[in-house]
Motif scaffolding. Structure first.
Motif, PDB file in Angstrom:
ATOM      1  N   ASP A  14      17.947   2.467  -8.803  1.00 38.20           N
ATOM      2  CA  ASP A  14      19.134   3.215  -8.377  1.00 38.20           C
ATOM      3  C   ASP A  14      19.046   4.707  -8.702  1.00 38.20           C
ATOM      4  O   ASP A  14      19.639   5.524  -8.011  1.00 38.20           O
ATOM      5  CB  ASP A  14      20.401   2.629  -9.001  1.00 38.20           C
ATOM      6  N   ILE A  15      18.306   5.064  -9.743  1.00 38.26           N
ATOM      7  CA  ILE A  15      18.203   6.492 -10.067  1.00 38.26           C
ATOM      8  C   ILE A  15      16.915   7.128  -9.564  1.00 38.26           C
ATOM      9  O   ILE A  15      16.788   8.345  -9.581  1.00 38.26           O
ATOM     10  CB  ILE A  15      18.369   6.755 -11.586  1.00 38.26           C
ATOM     11  N   THR A  16      15.973   6.299  -9.080  1.00 40.64           N
ATOM     12  CA  THR A  16      14.694   6.858  -8.628  1.00 40.64           C
ATOM     13  C   THR A  16      14.451   6.692  -7.126  1.00 40.64           C
ATOM     14  O   THR A  16      13.420   7.118  -6.615  1.00 40.64           O
ATOM     15  CB  THR A  16      13.512   6.219  -9.388  1.00 40.64           C
ATOM     16  N   ILE A  17      15.406   6.069  -6.437  1.00 37.93           N
ATOM     17  CA  ILE A  17      15.297   5.875  -4.989  1.00 37.93           C
ATOM     18  C   ILE A  17      16.652   6.222  -4.377  1.00 37.93           C
ATOM     19  O   ILE A  17      17.690   5.753  -4.848  1.00 37.93           O
ATOM     20  CB  ILE A  17      14.928   4.411  -4.646  1.00 37.93           C
ATOM     21  N   GLY A  18      16.636   7.034  -3.331  1.00 35.03           N
ATOM     22  CA  GLY A  18      17.884   7.426  -2.683  1.00 35.03           C
ATOM     23  C   GLY A  18      17.878   7.100  -1.204  1.00 35.03           C
ATOM     24  O   GLY A  18      16.822   7.041  -0.567  1.00 35.03           O
ATOM     25  N   GLU A  19      19.062   6.897  -0.654  1.00 35.08           N
ATOM     26  CA  GLU A  19      19.203   6.615   0.763  1.00 35.08           C
ATOM     27  C   GLU A  19      19.117   7.913   1.554  1.00 35.08           C
ATOM     28  O   GLU A  19      19.765   8.895   1.223  1.00 35.08           O
ATOM     29  CB  GLU A  19      20.544   5.938   1.064  1.00 35.08           C
ATOM     30  N   VAL A  20      18.308   7.896   2.621  1.00 35.35           N
ATOM     31  CA  VAL A  20      18.174   9.048   3.513  1.00 35.35           C
ATOM     32  C   VAL A  20      18.896   8.751   4.832  1.00 35.35           C
ATOM     33  O   VAL A  20      19.512   9.621   5.428  1.00 35.35           O
ATOM     34  CB  VAL A  20      16.683   9.374   3.772  1.00 35.35           C
ATOM     35  N   ASP A  21      18.801   7.509   5.266  1.00 34.93           N
ATOM     36  CA  ASP A  21      19.454   7.096   6.504  1.00 34.93           C
ATOM     37  C   ASP A  21      19.850   5.631   6.364  1.00 34.93           C
ATOM     38  O   ASP A  21      19.107   4.830   5.784  1.00 34.93           O
ATOM     39  CB  ASP A  21      18.503   7.267   7.698  1.00 34.93           C
ATOM     40  N   ASP A  50       0.829  -1.206   0.000  1.00 35.69           N
ATOM     41  CA  ASP A  50       0.000   0.000   0.000  1.00 35.69           C
ATOM     42  C   ASP A  50       0.866   1.260   0.000  1.00 35.69           C
ATOM     43  O   ASP A  50       0.682   2.159   0.812  1.00 35.69           O
ATOM     44  CB  ASP A  50      -0.962   0.015   1.206  1.00 35.69           C
ATOM     45  N   LEU A  51       1.789   1.296  -0.947  1.00 35.01           N
ATOM     46  CA  LEU A  51       2.703   2.438  -1.021  1.00 35.01           C
ATOM     47  C   LEU A  51       1.992   3.719  -1.440  1.00 35.01           C
ATOM     48  O   LEU A  51       2.333   4.787  -0.969  1.00 35.01           O
ATOM     49  CB  LEU A  51       3.861   2.136  -1.973  1.00 35.01           C
ATOM     50  N   GLY A  52       1.018   3.600  -2.342  1.00 36.45           N
ATOM     51  CA  GLY A  52       0.281   4.782  -2.778  1.00 36.45           C
ATOM     52  C   GLY A  52       1.227   5.904  -3.188  1.00 36.45           C
ATOM     53  O   GLY A  52       2.088   5.734  -4.032  1.00 36.45           O
ATOM     54  N   GLN A  53       1.083   7.042  -2.552  1.00 33.08           N
ATOM     55  CA  GLN A  53       1.932   8.205  -2.845  1.00 33.08           C
ATOM     56  C   GLN A  53       3.074   8.355  -1.839  1.00 33.08           C
ATOM     57  O   GLN A  53       3.675   9.412  -1.715  1.00 33.08           O
ATOM     58  CB  GLN A  53       1.081   9.481  -2.865  1.00 33.08           C
ATOM     59  N   THR A  54       3.364   7.285  -1.103  1.00 32.25           N
ATOM     60  CA  THR A  54       4.422   7.302  -0.102  1.00 32.25           C
ATOM     61  C   THR A  54       5.736   7.758  -0.720  1.00 32.25           C
ATOM     62  O   THR A  54       6.101   7.334  -1.807  1.00 32.25           O
ATOM     63  CB  THR A  54       4.605   5.894   0.501  1.00 32.25           C
ATOM     64  N   ARG A  55       6.447   8.580  -0.014  1.00 31.77           N
ATOM     65  CA  ARG A  55       7.746   9.055  -0.493  1.00 31.77           C
ATOM     66  C   ARG A  55       8.911   8.373   0.231  1.00 31.77           C
ATOM     67  O   ARG A  55      10.046   8.462  -0.203  1.00 31.77           O
ATOM     68  CB  ARG A  55       7.858  10.573  -0.305  1.00 31.77           C
ATOM     69  N   PHE A  56       8.628   7.715   1.367  1.00 32.33           N
ATOM     70  CA  PHE A  56       9.694   7.098   2.145  1.00 32.33           C
ATOM     71  C   PHE A  56       9.390   5.633   2.418  1.00 32.33           C
ATOM     72  O   PHE A  56       8.260   5.266   2.711  1.00 32.33           O
ATOM     73  CB  PHE A  56       9.878   7.827   3.481  1.00 32.33           C
ATOM     74  N   LEU A  57      10.433   4.792   2.328  1.00 30.59           N
ATOM     75  CA  LEU A  57      10.347   3.364   2.599  1.00 30.59           C
ATOM     76  C   LEU A  57      11.372   3.003   3.657  1.00 30.59           C
ATOM     77  O   LEU A  57      12.533   3.408   3.559  1.00 30.59           O
ATOM     78  CB  LEU A  57      10.729   2.558   1.364  1.00 30.59           C
ATOM     79  N   TYR A 112      14.795   4.811   2.693  1.00 31.04           N
ATOM     80  CA  TYR A 112      14.899   5.250   1.304  1.00 31.04           C
ATOM     81  C   TYR A 112      13.852   6.323   1.025  1.00 31.04           C
ATOM     82  O   TYR A 112      12.749   6.287   1.567  1.00 31.04           O
ATOM     83  CB  TYR A 112      14.631   4.090   0.339  1.00 31.04           C
ATOM     84  N   LYS A 113      14.217   7.254   0.141  1.00 25.13           N
ATOM     85  CA  LYS A 113      13.261   8.243  -0.351  1.00 25.13           C
ATOM     86  C   LYS A 113      12.981   7.919  -1.811  1.00 25.13           C
ATOM     87  O   LYS A 113      13.903   7.777  -2.622  1.00 25.13           O
ATOM     88  CB  LYS A 113      13.814   9.665  -0.238  1.00 25.13           C
ATOM     89  N   ILE A 114      11.698   7.795  -2.133  1.00 21.96           N
ATOM     90  CA  ILE A 114      11.282   7.539  -3.508  1.00 21.96           C
ATOM     91  C   ILE A 114      11.232   8.891  -4.212  1.00 21.96           C
ATOM     92  O   ILE A 114      10.502   9.791  -3.803  1.00 21.96           O
ATOM     93  CB  ILE A 114       9.916   6.837  -3.543  1.00 21.96           C
ATOM     94  N   LEU A 115      12.023   9.038  -5.254  1.00 21.28           N
ATOM     95  CA  LEU A 115      12.184  10.326  -5.931  1.00 21.28           C
ATOM     96  C   LEU A 115      11.158  10.567  -7.027  1.00 21.28           C
ATOM     97  O   LEU A 115      11.006  11.690  -7.485  1.00 21.28           O
ATOM     98  CB  LEU A 115      13.608  10.447  -6.480  1.00 21.28           C
ATOM     99  N   THR A 116      10.484   9.515  -7.457  1.00 23.09           N
ATOM    100  CA  THR A 116       9.399   9.651  -8.426  1.00 23.09           C
ATOM    101  C   THR A 116       8.352   8.597  -8.110  1.00 23.09           C
ATOM    102  O   THR A 116       8.698   7.427  -7.897  1.00 23.09           O
ATOM    103  CB  THR A 116       9.880   9.515  -9.890  1.00 23.09           C
ATOM    104  N   PRO A 117       7.085   8.976  -8.064  1.00 23.03           N
ATOM    105  CA  PRO A 117       6.044   7.996  -7.716  1.00 23.03           C
ATOM    106  C   PRO A 117       5.876   6.890  -8.760  1.00 23.03           C
ATOM    107  O   PRO A 117       5.298   5.859  -8.468  1.00 23.03           O
ATOM    108  CB  PRO A 117       4.779   8.840  -7.586  1.00 23.03           C
ATOM    109  N   ARG A 118       6.414   7.076  -9.942  1.00 24.52           N
ATOM    110  CA  ARG A 118       6.253   6.073 -10.997  1.00 24.52           C
ATOM    111  C   ARG A 118       6.900   4.734 -10.622  1.00 24.52           C
ATOM    112  O   ARG A 118       6.438   3.688 -11.041  1.00 24.52           O
ATOM    113  CB  ARG A 118       6.833   6.587 -12.305  1.00 24.52           C
ATOM    114  N   ILE A 119       7.958   4.771  -9.820  1.00 28.82           N
ATOM    115  CA  ILE A 119       8.647   3.519  -9.470  1.00 28.82           C
ATOM    116  C   ILE A 119       7.847   2.707  -8.449  1.00 28.82           C
ATOM    117  O   ILE A 119       8.012   1.500  -8.351  1.00 28.82           O
ATOM    118  CB  ILE A 119      10.092   3.783  -8.977  1.00 28.82           C
TER     119      ILE A 119
END
Length: 174
Positions: free
Chosen positions: A94-101, A14-21, A130-137
């Motif tokens: 790798d290009i659409t998700i970045g490490e935050v912590d 249920d990720l929906g519009q979630t920006r963080f994983l 992780y931060k999702i940088l685009t909801p498309r992924i």
């Protein structure tokens, strides 16, 4: 012992519009360094001769590629070794998700014993935000990561390696 049946196509985080994983690696995770080998190099003697170690720095590419490999094999009955999809999904992650912590701990554990010989492997435990940088992924990873939460990720899941928990994090908790 308990068993449950689930429709793999109905699995979701249920990720929906979630920006963080948040990804929690509960037991040592064994992701091969060769997992992200480009498809055209897989059959080469060069790759075959390279020592196969396990990643201690787990990037989005390795998480997504391993999850896609599992999904193809179990949900789609496709031989992932003959499909370029895990590699391409990994590259996209790798290009659409970045490490935050990141708080990862490498661990050396006993893998097997044969007589006097003990085989040890190095895996990693801990958590990654992780931060999702685009909801498309999210459409691509929602079901595959839900499956890994149930079945684990990487090598030797049947003997307890690769227990993983993936869940969305609200922005204020991230």
């Amino acid at each position: 012992m308990e068993a449950t049946l689930e429709n793999v196509n109905a699995m979701t985080l249920d990720l929906g519009q979630t920006r963080f994983l948040e990804v929690r690696l509960h037991t040592p995770t064994l992701l091969s360094t060769k997992l992200m080998t480009p498809p055209h190099l897989r059959p080469s003697k060069l790759v075959e001769r390279i020592e196969d170690l396990h990643r201690l720095a787990v990037t989005p590419a390795y998480i997504c590629s391993a999850a896609t490999t599992l999904w193809l094999a179990l949900a789609k009955d496709i031989n992932p070794a003959q499909s370029p999809t895990p590699y391409h999904v990994g590259r996209a992650c790798d290009i659409t998700i970045g490490e935050v912590d990141v708080q990862l701990k490498p661990e050396t554990v006993t893998y097997d014993r044969e007589g006097e010989k003990t085989k040890r492997v190095r895996g990693v435990t801990g958590h990654i935000l992780y931060k999702i940088l685009t909801p498309r992924i999210t459409q691509v990873i929602d079901k595959t990561l839900a499956l890994t939460t149930k079945l684990g990720i990487g090598r030797s899941r049947s003997i307890g390696f690769g227990e993983i928990e993936v869940k969305p994090k609200p922005p204020k908790e991230a």
